[in-house]
Design an enzyme around this catalytic site. Structure first.
Site, PDB file in Angstrom:
ATOM      1  N   HIS A  57       3.072  -6.342  -7.344  1.00  0.00           N
ATOM      2  CA  HIS A  57       2.547  -5.092  -8.176  1.00  0.00           C
ATOM      3  C   HIS A  57       3.872  -4.406  -8.841  1.00  0.00           C
ATOM      4  CE1 HIS A  57      -0.371  -1.660  -8.354  1.00  0.00           C
ATOM      5  NE2 HIS A  57       0.516  -1.694  -9.294  1.00  0.00           N
TER       6      HIS A  57
ATOM      7  N   CYS B 268       0.715  -1.188  -0.143  1.00  0.00           N
ATOM      8  CA  CYS B 268      -0.102  -0.025  -0.114  1.00  0.00           C
ATOM      9  C   CYS B 268       0.810   1.198   0.030  1.00  0.00           C
ATOM     10  CB  CYS B 268      -0.916  -0.075   1.325  1.00  0.00           C
ATOM     11  SG  CYS B 268      -2.041   1.344   1.228  1.00  0.00           S
TER      12      CYS B 268
END
Length: 465
Positions: free
Chosen positions: A178, A111
């Site tokens: 990611h 995040c």
């Protein structure tokens, strides 16, 4: 998928036998991958889902938080529960509450948002390898289910590979990568690097999932071929088009109706439902003639209210779409899909925002006005120079925004604009407006400094090596 036995499986055995060899995965998304959405997504091709990211400390302390943030059912498998944390023992205690109701526990190490920086978790732990290793290893040793991780990459591919291998050594049994760095967000989001993901896959002996650049089913196939990963995860692509994994662009009203039917069975909070509807109707609400429905969705307070607004919008759409248009074929490319079908959201880059600002503010280009702005809109309307307050009195006359000539100018705005126009201009010119608390220049310079610092560190490390 076979039921999970009492023996904890690792690596590829876990991916194949407990998860069922999934290739199409719905990402963990805060307030967006709730139970109703997961079941909806499974009906349209999702083979594995993650819970929304849950805060380990709050989950451990608050029964109310646990009730509101973790719900599942028999059809909701395979399932991975994700937590953010920065304390190994707190993370373990939180994970124990869900280990019997999921197939693995995932640690969020990716995040990049400001709230993660303030809470010191997510991607803002990626430089603390000893702490991360302790969290992963403790869960690996103590839980009855495997531990998995989701990360973002470093700019340097070799460092990213070393990071991934450290996680594998600590006990991570499946890694999601990611392909963007921590600073790639907002105006600097850019393109995810499949090259980084491919390098990680080539150097690990555990399953790897790829995340980033997934807009259509063809992108899934390209990613699998290029990176050779075991599965592909979608976040934003899934939210704007839940038919992504079936290679279809659902009619917006069809997607909304189906999602709301799941909401009735497994009700989440109203704000979560509202967020999904704004994404499912996004391209319709951006089309002239339909943008006024934005306020109706924003002010609806019940599921029945959402159904009424969606029914009204559906009726208006169908009255304006011919039978030929409903049956017509289209190519799955950006700009070619009819506005009334679910399709990818194209995130504006810094250059795109500047271009839009140069053309002036658009009547339908903003996001939905939240319900709590209703009083503010009424106040602005009542404050028109021609509007009186009570009989015999007149309200203060406000100077109008010099750009749109519609809304009142901010009293402290350095650009003499309303907040909406000021936001567009500030984004275009990369300037700050303290009056409206817009800090585009400050944030942009800060992100650039972080990138430069990372580059210097990489150069110094290369010199030492």
């Amino acid at each position: 998928m076979a039921a999970r036995s009492g023996v904890k499986k690792n690596g590829f055995q876990f991916w194949k036998e407990d998860l069922g060899s999934p290739k199409l995965i719905v990402a963990p998304m805060v307030d967006q991958s709730e139970l109703a959405w997961r079941l909806f997504s499974r009906q349209h091709g999702a083979e594995l889902c993650y819970t929304p990211m849950m805060h380990a400390s709050l989950f451990r302390q608050s029964p109310k938080y646990r009730r509101e943030n973790f719900a599942t059912c028999a059809e909701d498998r395979p399932l991975i529960a994700q937590f953010c944390a920065n304390d190994p023992q707190v993370l373990l205690e939180a994970a124990r509450y869900v280990e019997e109701d999921c197939d693995a526990v995932d640690i969020n190490l990716g995040c990049p948002q400001t709230i993660a920086k303030r809470g010191h978790y997510g991607a803002f732990l990626q430089d603390e390898w000893d702490l991360i290793a302790k969290m992963v290893n403790l869960l690996h040793c103590e839980l009855s289910v495997p531990v998995t991780c989701k990360i973002r990459v470093f700019e340097d591919i070799d460092k990213t590979v070393r990071y991934a291998k450290m996680l594998e050594s600590a006990g991570c049994q499946l890694l999601t990568v990611h392909g963007r760095t921590r600073s790639q967000k907002g105006m600097l989001t850019g393109i995810a690097s499949w090259e980084h993901i491919k390098a990680v896959k080539e150097n690990l002996s555990i399953p790897v999932f790829a995340n980033g650049n997934i807009r259509f089913l063809d992108d899934v196939k390209k990613c699998l071929d290029e990176t050779r990963v075991e599965g592909v995860m979608s976040a934003e692509g899934n939210l704007f088009n839940p038919g992504l994994f079936h290679g279809e662009q659902l009619a917006c009203w069809s997607a909304v109706d189906e999602y709301l039917s799941w909401v009735k069975l497994y009700p989440p909070s109203i704000s979560i439902v509202r967020g999904h509807l704004f994404k499912l109707w996004h391209h319709v609400l951006q089309t002239p003639g339909y943008d006024h429905f934005r306020d109706k969705i924003a002010t609806a307070k019940t599921i029945e209210g959402f159904e009424l607004v969606s029914s009204e919008l559906k009726s208006l759409l169908l009255s304006n779409i011919t039978e030929e248009e409903l049956k017509s074929e289209y190519s799955c490319t950006i700009g070619s899909i009819p506005y009334w079908r679910c399709q990818p959201y194209v995130r504006p880059s810094c250059d795109m925002k500047r271009s839009r600002a140069a053309d002036g503010p658009s009547d339908n280009g903003g996001q939905a006005t939240p319900a709590n702005r209703k009083k503010k809109r009424k106040k602005v309307s009542d404050s028109s120079p021609l509007t009186g307050n009570k009989e015999g009195s007149v309200k203060k006359q406000w100077m109008l925004c010099v750009l749109c000539r519609t809304h009142p100018m901010g009293l402290k705005c350095v650009n003499k604009l309303c907040k909406r126009c000021c936001k567009i201009k500030s984004a275009h010119d990369l300037i700050d407006c303290t009056g409206h608390r817009l800090l585009f220049k400050t944030k942009f310079e800060k992100m650039k400094e972080q990138q430069q610092d990372q580059s210097v560190q990489i150069e110094e490390l290369a010199t030492v090596t």
